[in-house]
Design a protein around this motif. Sequence first.
Motif, PDB file in Angstrom:
ATOM      1  N   LYS A  31       1.018  -1.735   0.235  1.00 44.78           N
ATOM      2  CA  LYS A  31       0.158  -0.349   0.277  1.00 44.78           C
ATOM      3  C   LYS A  31       1.109   1.142  -0.177  1.00 44.78           C
ATOM      4  CE  LYS A  31      -4.095  -1.647   2.582  1.00 44.78           C
ATOM      5  NZ  LYS A  31      -4.610  -2.117   4.329  1.00 44.78           N
ATOM      6  N   ALA A  32       0.223   2.497  -0.669  1.00 45.67           N
ATOM      7  CA  ALA A  32       1.497   3.771  -0.113  1.00 45.67           C
ATOM      8  C   ALA A  32       0.192   4.282  -0.491  1.00 45.67           C
ATOM      9  CB  ALA A  32       1.095   4.072  -1.963  1.00 45.67           C
ATOM     10  N   VAL A  33      -0.344   5.634   0.643  1.00 45.55           N
ATOM     11  CA  VAL A  33      -0.686   5.633   1.600  1.00 45.55           C
ATOM     12  C   VAL A  33       0.051   7.533   1.654  1.00 45.55           C
ATOM     13  CG1 VAL A  33      -2.859   6.526   3.234  1.00 45.55           C
ATOM     14  CG2 VAL A  33      -2.158   3.927   1.995  1.00 45.55           C
ATOM     15  N   TYR A  34      -1.486   8.553   1.398  1.00 49.43           N
ATOM     16  CA  TYR A  34      -1.088   9.869   1.711  1.00 49.43           C
ATOM     17  C   TYR A  34      -1.841  10.352   2.725  1.00 49.43           C
ATOM     18  CZ  TYR A  34      -2.936  11.966  -2.155  1.00 49.43           C
ATOM     19  OH  TYR A  34      -3.864  12.697  -3.593  1.00 49.43           O
ATOM     20  N   SER A  35      -1.625  11.121   3.280  1.00 50.56           N
ATOM     21  CA  SER A  35      -2.894  11.981   4.466  1.00 50.56           C
ATOM     22  C   SER A  35      -3.915  13.193   3.640  1.00 50.56           C
ATOM     23  CB  SER A  35      -1.996  12.318   5.526  1.00 50.56           C
ATOM     24  OG  SER A  35      -1.695  11.245   6.236  1.00 50.56           O
ATOM     25  N   LEU A  36      -2.967  14.002   3.415  1.00 46.55           N
ATOM     26  CA  LEU A  36      -3.955  14.936   2.386  1.00 46.55           C
ATOM     27  C   LEU A  36      -4.104  15.757   1.834  1.00 46.55           C
ATOM     28  CD1 LEU A  36      -2.273  18.103   6.212  1.00 46.55           C
ATOM     29  CD2 LEU A  36      -4.475  15.814   6.208  1.00 46.55           C
ATOM     30  N   PHE A  37      -4.970  16.810   1.666  1.00 46.03           N
ATOM     31  CA  PHE A  37      -4.238  17.224   0.248  1.00 46.03           C
ATOM     32  C   PHE A  37      -3.627  17.929   0.553  1.00 46.03           C
ATOM     33  CE2 PHE A  37      -6.170  20.786  -2.479  1.00 46.03           C
ATOM     34  CZ  PHE A  37      -5.956  20.555  -3.723  1.00 46.03           C
ATOM     35  N   TYR A  38      -3.191  18.374  -1.403  1.00 45.81           N
ATOM     36  CA  TYR A  38      -1.698  19.222  -1.278  1.00 45.81           C
ATOM     37  C   TYR A  38      -1.975  21.041  -1.585  1.00 45.81           C
ATOM     38  CZ  TYR A  38       2.611  20.864  -2.957  1.00 45.81           C
ATOM     39  OH  TYR A  38       4.039  21.903  -2.688  1.00 45.81           O
ATOM     40  N   ASN A  39      -2.049  21.518  -0.136  1.00 47.42           N
ATOM     41  CA  ASN A  39      -2.613  22.701  -0.752  1.00 47.42           C
ATOM     42  C   ASN A  39      -1.505  23.820  -0.043  1.00 47.42           C
ATOM     43  OD1 ASN A  39      -3.041  22.679   1.991  1.00 47.42           O
ATOM     44  ND2 ASN A  39      -4.920  22.379   2.465  1.00 47.42           N
ATOM     45  N   ALA A  74       4.148   2.584   2.025  1.00 46.78           N
ATOM     46  CA  ALA A  74       4.614   3.432   2.567  1.00 46.78           C
ATOM     47  C   ALA A  74       3.369   4.777   3.375  1.00 46.78           C
ATOM     48  CB  ALA A  74       5.349   3.937   1.098  1.00 46.78           C
ATOM     49  N   LEU A  75       4.163   5.300   3.925  1.00 47.97           N
ATOM     50  CA  LEU A  75       3.057   6.432   4.108  1.00 47.97           C
ATOM     51  C   LEU A  75       3.602   7.849   3.840  1.00 47.97           C
ATOM     52  CD1 LEU A  75       0.393   7.256   5.509  1.00 47.97           C
ATOM     53  CD2 LEU A  75       1.333   6.891   7.437  1.00 47.97           C
ATOM     54  N   ALA A  76       2.639   9.430   2.909  1.00 41.68           N
ATOM     55  CA  ALA A  76       3.425  10.133   3.891  1.00 41.68           C
ATOM     56  C   ALA A  76       2.330  11.021   4.039  1.00 41.68           C
ATOM     57  CB  ALA A  76       3.720  10.277   2.151  1.00 41.68           C
ATOM     58  N   ILE A  77       3.266  12.430   4.626  1.00 43.16           N
ATOM     59  CA  ILE A  77       1.579  13.212   4.761  1.00 43.16           C
ATOM     60  C   ILE A  77       0.426  13.893   3.467  1.00 43.16           C
ATOM     61  CG2 ILE A  77       1.651  15.320   5.732  1.00 43.16           C
ATOM     62  CD1 ILE A  77       4.002  15.145   6.984  1.00 43.16           C
TER      63      ILE A  77
END
Length: 222
Positions: free
Chosen positions: A56-64, A213-216
């Motif tokens: 899995k590759a996941v990220y948390s937030l919409f890039y703003n 993997a996990l990114a902000i």
Amino acid sequence: MKIFDGFNELLFPEEGICLFCGSEGEDIKNYICNYCRDNMEYLNREVDLGSPYLGKAVYSLFYNEFIREKIYLYKYENYGYLYKPLGEILIKTIYEKNLTENIDIITYVPIHRRRKAIRGYNQSELIAKYVSKSLDIPLSREKLIRVKNTKPQNKLNRYDRIKNIEGVFKIVDSIEFENKEILIIDDITTTGATIKECAKVLLEEGHAKKVDALAITSGMKL
Ligand SMILES: [Zn+2]
């Protein structure tokens, strides 16, 4: 271990203070106030990076603009203490996406020791350490290392990013990863080239069982 070299821990009590904007109040939870929380858009999005090495590759937030600025301050302006609210963002995603299931070890995208010496800390390492402690999952440090100090990926196009990252990482102790399920933490992903290369090395040299993997956030255009 001198992990806090390069920036000072906060000199004031942190409870009841938003570490993103400095405001105080009753509404602050996990170092983030309601105003700042409203500026973040949780996606908890799983992306397919087209890598056979990555689970899995996941990220948390919409890039703003809000989160872009906070990550910039954290990485380049010595706002080292932001690892706490940033870690909390990841923890929320970990719970919502059930990412802790079967995870044996948490690790992070390493930076070159020369860059770490200049910056004083590795931003992803601090966040990974915080997450590891909060979730009581062991942290692997300095076993996946960066042996080449490359140009920053954000200055390159997609093809050059892949070329730039080849052969950059190395495992120094494969027993650490052997047959383990690993969660690797990054601050921001763009093409995913860095995280894919880390996953490849963890599997091929480290003989890991699985790498998630996990990114902000992700600057990727989707
Ligand atoms: Zn705030």
